[in-house]
Design an enzyme around this catalytic site. Structure first.
Site, PDB file in Angstrom:
ATOM      1  N   GLY A  42       0.896  -1.191  -0.139  1.00  0.00           N
ATOM      2  CA  GLY A  42      -0.180  -0.116   0.178  1.00  0.00           C
ATOM      3  C   GLY A  42       1.106   0.974  -0.172  1.00  0.00           C
ATOM      4  O   GLY A  42       0.119   2.176   0.593  1.00  0.00           O
ATOM      5  N   GLY A  43       2.277   1.313  -0.582  1.00  0.00           N
ATOM      6  CA  GLY A  43       2.874   2.658  -0.142  1.00  0.00           C
ATOM      7  C   GLY A  43       2.498   3.317  -1.520  1.00  0.00           C
ATOM      8  O   GLY A  43       1.368   2.829  -2.682  1.00  0.00           O
ATOM      9  N   HIS A 267      11.383  -5.175   3.209  1.00  0.00           N
ATOM     10  CA  HIS A 267       9.766  -5.794   3.372  1.00  0.00           C
ATOM     11  C   HIS A 267       9.906  -6.009   1.586  1.00  0.00           C
ATOM     12  O   HIS A 267       8.615  -6.073   1.158  1.00  0.00           O
ATOM     13  CB  HIS A 267       8.903  -3.841   3.050  1.00  0.00           C
ATOM     14  CG  HIS A 267       7.952  -4.449   4.150  1.00  0.00           C
ATOM     15  ND1 HIS A 267       7.217  -4.585   4.418  1.00  0.00           N
ATOM     16  CD2 HIS A 267       6.577  -3.648   3.351  1.00  0.00           C
ATOM     17  CE1 HIS A 267       6.107  -4.930   4.912  1.00  0.00           C
ATOM     18  NE2 HIS A 267       5.622  -4.271   3.643  1.00  0.00           N
ATOM     19  N   TRP A 268      10.650  -6.159   0.600  1.00  0.00           N
ATOM     20  CA  TRP A 268      10.963  -6.607  -0.465  1.00  0.00           C
ATOM     21  C   TRP A 268      11.552  -7.801  -0.827  1.00  0.00           C
ATOM     22  O   TRP A 268      11.523  -7.758  -1.744  1.00  0.00           O
ATOM     23  CB  TRP A 268      11.543  -5.049  -0.864  1.00  0.00           C
ATOM     24  CG  TRP A 268      10.525  -3.676  -1.654  1.00  0.00           C
ATOM     25  CD1 TRP A 268       9.297  -3.607  -1.861  1.00  0.00           C
ATOM     26  CD2 TRP A 268      11.038  -2.292  -2.022  1.00  0.00           C
ATOM     27  NE1 TRP A 268       8.747  -2.642  -1.780  1.00  0.00           N
ATOM     28  CE2 TRP A 268       9.709  -1.908  -2.151  1.00  0.00           C
ATOM     29  CE3 TRP A 268      12.548  -2.477  -1.921  1.00  0.00           C
ATOM     30  CZ2 TRP A 268      10.647  -0.674  -2.587  1.00  0.00           C
ATOM     31  CZ3 TRP A 268      13.158  -1.018  -2.349  1.00  0.00           C
ATOM     32  CH2 TRP A 268      11.994   0.324  -2.817  1.00  0.00           C
TER      33      TRP A 268
END
Length: 287
Positions: A42-43, A267-268
């Site tokens: 959701g960035g 986070h990736w």
């Protein structure tokens, strides 16, 4: 040579009705193969393609893969939400599956998309085969890390500013990666341009408003014990958005859960541990 080597955003781009909404998605792979639906984070400026575009050719070798722009993101509609985001988005994805004649799919959910995928398993269990969650929202509970986390603070800073800057975008993106070299000038510019588009800002505001309006409904960890599907929790050990300790309640509560931790990863995971993530996903969904 792979039949999926030349996939682009343009030649995989599709739209379909999903109830009252039109959703955009990128699709590749054999239409007769088992389906994998991938739901992005959701960035600011996020979309299915920005999150998973590089993974699409690999997974499409074995599966019919759909990278769905969730409501309020990418090229999908950006409506006023009538319930919490996870429930609203899950209902929209379920309606999309009905429209496409997809009875069941495996799900990959990253961050915000992890919350939507979890809600799919809870509210539409018959449509879900296996669940692969990557640093998911909603089901993550920070037992040791402070709330809000470093990444969430940077996200709020960007989203809460009337005229956010490129420096603020770089600040946020850098919290997502273990290796800051991944956050190139070109990448910052691309995400900044998308995030500051008026339509994208409207969608982001509507998504955020739903979390403020229905906060209790986003606490998916309270219902985790009801998830009966085989579930693979994946986490970057150095995740600064949804830290690793957030996995423990879900790991304990979901009856058929297992946890894979990527070292030297934020986070990736789908980007930072590209080959390992793809192998893991393919192996999990094949067997």
């Amino acid at each position: 040579m792979s039949t999926h080597a030349n996939l682009s955003y343009e030649n995989t781009s599709k739209t379909a009705r999903a109830g009252e909404l039109t959703l955009h998605y990128n699709e590749a792979g054999d239409p007769a193969a088992p389906a994998v639906i991938m739901l992005h984070g959701g960035g600011p400026g996020a979309s299915g393609w920005s999150n998973f575009g590089r993974n699409l050719p690999v997974l499409a070798e074995d599966f019919r893969v759909l990278l769905v722009d969730q409501p309020c993101y990418g090229a999908s509609d950006k409506p006023e939400l009538t319930k919490d985001f996870f429930s609203f988005a899950a209902d929209a994805v379920a309606a999309l599956m009905d429209q496409l004649g997809l009875a069941k799919a495996h799900f990959v959910g990253n961050s915000l998309g992890g919350g939507t995928a979890t809600r799919m398993a809870l509210d539409h269990p018959e449509k879900v085969d296996k669940l692969l969650l990557m640093g998911p929202g909603g089901i993550s509970v920070n037992l040791f890390a402070p709330d809000p986390t470093e990444g969430i603070k940077k996200l709020f800073a960007f989203n809460g500013t009337a005229e956010p800057t490129r420096a603020m975008m770089r600040d946020f993106l850098t919290t997502l990666a273990y290796d800051p070299a991944l956050v190139t000038d070109e990448f910052v510019e691309e995400r900044y341009a998308r995030a500051t588009d008026p339509e994208a800002k409207l969608g982001n505001d509507r998504m955020a408003a739903s979390f403020a309006k229905w906060p209790a409904d986003t606490m998916l960890w309270r219902e985790a014990h009801r998830i009966t599907h085989p579930t693979l929790l994946t986490w970057g050990r150095e995740d600064r958005v949804n830290p690793l300790d957030g996995a423990l309640v879900a790991l304990k509560a979901i009856p058929d859960a297992r946890l894979h931790v990527f070292p030297h990863c934020g986070h990736w995971a789908q980007t930072e541990k590209f080959d390992e993530f793809n192998r893991l996903a393919l192996d999990f969904f094949r067997h």
